[in-house]
Design a protein around this motif. Structure first.
Motif, short mmCIF file in Angstrom:
data_model
loop_
_atom_site.label_atom_id
_atom_site.label_comp_id
_atom_site.label_asym_id
_atom_site.label_seq_id
_atom_site.Cartn_x
_atom_site.Cartn_y
_atom_site.Cartn_z
N SER A 118 0.83 -1.21 0.00
CA SER A 118 0.00 0.00 0.00
C SER A 118 0.86 1.26 0.00
CB SER A 118 -0.91 0.02 1.22
OG SER A 118 -1.88 -0.98 1.09
N ALA A 119 2.09 1.12 0.49
CA ALA A 119 3.01 2.26 0.52
C ALA A 119 4.44 1.74 0.56
CB ALA A 119 2.74 3.14 1.74
N ALA A 120 5.34 2.59 0.10
CA ALA A 120 6.78 2.30 0.19
C ALA A 120 7.48 3.60 0.54
CB ALA A 120 7.30 1.74 -1.12
N CYS A 121 8.58 3.46 1.27
CA CYS A 121 9.36 4.64 1.62
C CYS A 121 10.85 4.33 1.47
CB CYS A 121 9.06 5.09 3.05
SG CYS A 121 9.57 3.94 4.34
N ILE A 122 11.61 5.40 1.33
CA ILE A 122 13.06 5.31 1.32
C ILE A 122 13.56 6.55 2.06
CG2 ILE A 122 13.25 6.37 -0.97
CD1 ILE A 122 15.70 4.48 -1.44
N SER A 123 14.40 6.34 3.04
CA SER A 123 14.87 7.43 3.89
C SER A 123 16.39 7.51 3.85
CB SER A 123 14.38 7.18 5.33
OG SER A 123 14.98 8.08 6.21
N PHE A 124 16.90 8.56 3.25
CA PHE A 124 18.34 8.78 3.12
C PHE A 124 19.03 7.57 2.48
CE2 PHE A 124 17.04 11.45 6.73
CZ PHE A 124 17.34 12.68 6.18
N GLY A 125 18.34 6.92 1.57
CA GLY A 125 18.89 5.75 0.91
C GLY A 125 19.03 5.91 -0.59
N LEU A 126 18.22 6.78 -1.18
CA LEU A 126 18.24 6.92 -2.64
C LEU A 126 19.63 7.33 -3.12
CD1 LEU A 126 16.38 6.66 -5.06
CD2 LEU A 126 15.84 9.08 -4.83
N ARG A 127 20.27 8.23 -2.38
CA ARG A 127 21.61 8.71 -2.76
C ARG A 127 22.66 7.60 -2.77
NH1 ARG A 127 23.00 12.31 2.31
NH2 ARG A 127 20.90 11.97 3.00
N ASN A 128 22.37 6.51 -2.06
CA ASN A 128 23.34 5.41 -1.96
C ASN A 128 23.17 4.36 -3.04
OD1 ASN A 128 24.32 6.59 0.43
ND2 ASN A 128 22.74 5.58 1.61
N ALA A 145 -1.79 0.98 -7.17
CA ALA A 145 -2.10 2.20 -7.93
C ALA A 145 -2.58 3.34 -7.04
CB ALA A 145 -3.13 1.90 -9.01
N ASP A 146 -3.31 3.03 -5.99
CA ASP A 146 -3.81 4.09 -5.10
C ASP A 146 -2.90 4.31 -3.89
OD1 ASP A 146 -4.35 1.68 -3.88
OD2 ASP A 146 -6.36 2.24 -3.22
N GLY A 147 -1.71 3.71 -3.92
CA GLY A 147 -0.78 3.82 -2.80
C GLY A 147 0.14 5.02 -2.90
N TYR A 148 1.04 5.12 -1.93
CA TYR A 148 1.95 6.26 -1.84
C TYR A 148 3.39 5.79 -1.80
CZ TYR A 148 -2.07 9.14 -0.59
OH TYR A 148 -3.27 9.80 -0.60
N ILE A 149 4.26 6.64 -2.36
CA ILE A 149 5.71 6.45 -2.26
C ILE A 149 6.26 7.69 -1.57
CG2 ILE A 149 7.86 6.30 -3.56
CD1 ILE A 149 6.29 4.84 -5.74
N TYR A 150 7.06 7.46 -0.55
CA TYR A 150 7.65 8.54 0.24
C TYR A 150 9.18 8.48 0.10
CZ TYR A 150 3.08 8.45 2.52
OH TYR A 150 1.74 8.47 2.77
N CYS A 151 9.78 9.65 -0.09
CA CYS A 151 11.24 9.73 -0.21
C CYS A 151 11.73 10.87 0.69
CB CYS A 151 11.64 9.98 -1.66
SG CYS A 151 13.43 10.08 -1.89
N LEU A 152 12.57 10.53 1.65
CA LEU A 152 13.19 11.52 2.53
C LEU A 152 14.68 11.52 2.24
CD1 LEU A 152 13.19 13.45 4.99
CD2 LEU A 152 13.39 11.41 6.44
N ASP A 153 15.20 12.67 1.86
CA ASP A 153 16.63 12.77 1.57
C ASP A 153 17.04 14.23 1.67
OD1 ASP A 153 19.23 11.86 0.75
OD2 ASP A 153 18.22 10.29 -0.39
#
Length: 192
Positions: A118-128, A145-153
């Protein structure tokens, strides 16, 4: 196209710094990362439907996944990371929680079917990762399709007056705060 030399270098770094990683993050961010991560987890906790699944990509030592699992016992939380050493720290912090699990895997080729979360997140990981776009595409693939993706960086600020101080901090001060003398070299790659 993925940069495999970066991927191997980042893997080696995380294998060596896993034991002190959480404390290093607090020093590097001057304690601010806890508040940033709380904002992320608060959003996930508030917006994820009951009884569904969340994926924490590049979960590291599991702080995001564990907080979500603690706050929402109805959710099934999966943390995935490519570093066995980081996952070992996460497993040690898990302490009997039943609604969270950790798995080794590559963020650029997530081992899950389409529309699994339903959701996925990545926290200070995309840069790696070696290929940002590939990681985001994979996250999109496994989220409904109705879910969320969260990115913290964090990124270099646009303000030209702040940029020199930001770069100075990341080039000179941050490696000492994060790694001290023992792991100074391992933290220099964050600036690069």
């Amino acid at each position: 196209m993925a940069d495999h030399s970066k991927e191997q270098h980042v893997y080696d770094v995380f294998q060596s710094i896993s034991d002190g990683y959480d404390h290093a993050n607090n020093r590097i961010s001057l304690g601010l990362q806890k508040g940033w991560k709380k904002m992320l987890t608060d959003k996930l906790i508030a917006n994820t439907p009951r009884g569904t699944n969340i994926l924490d990509v590049c979960c590291g030592t599991g702080d995001i996944a564990l907080r979500i699992a603690d706050e929402r016992h109805d959710l099934k939380v999966t943390g995935i990371d490519f570093s066995p050493a980081m996952l070992e720290v996460a497993e040690n912090k898990k302490r009997g929680r039943q609604n969270v699990r950790f798995r080794q895997g590559n963020a650029m080729k997530l081992p899950y079917r389409d529309n699994s979360f339903s959701a996925a997140c990545i926290s200070f990981g995309l840069r790696n990762t070696a290929d940002y776009k590939q990681v985001l595409c994979e996250m999109r693939r496994v989220v409904k399709a109705d879910g969320y993706i969260y990115c913290l960086d964090s990124f270099v600020p646009d303000n030209v007056l702040i940029q020199p101080f930001y770069k100075l901090y990341f080039r000179c001060i941050m490696p000492m705060l994060g790694g001290g003398r023992k792991y100074h070299q391992e933290y220099i790659w964050l600036y690069e």
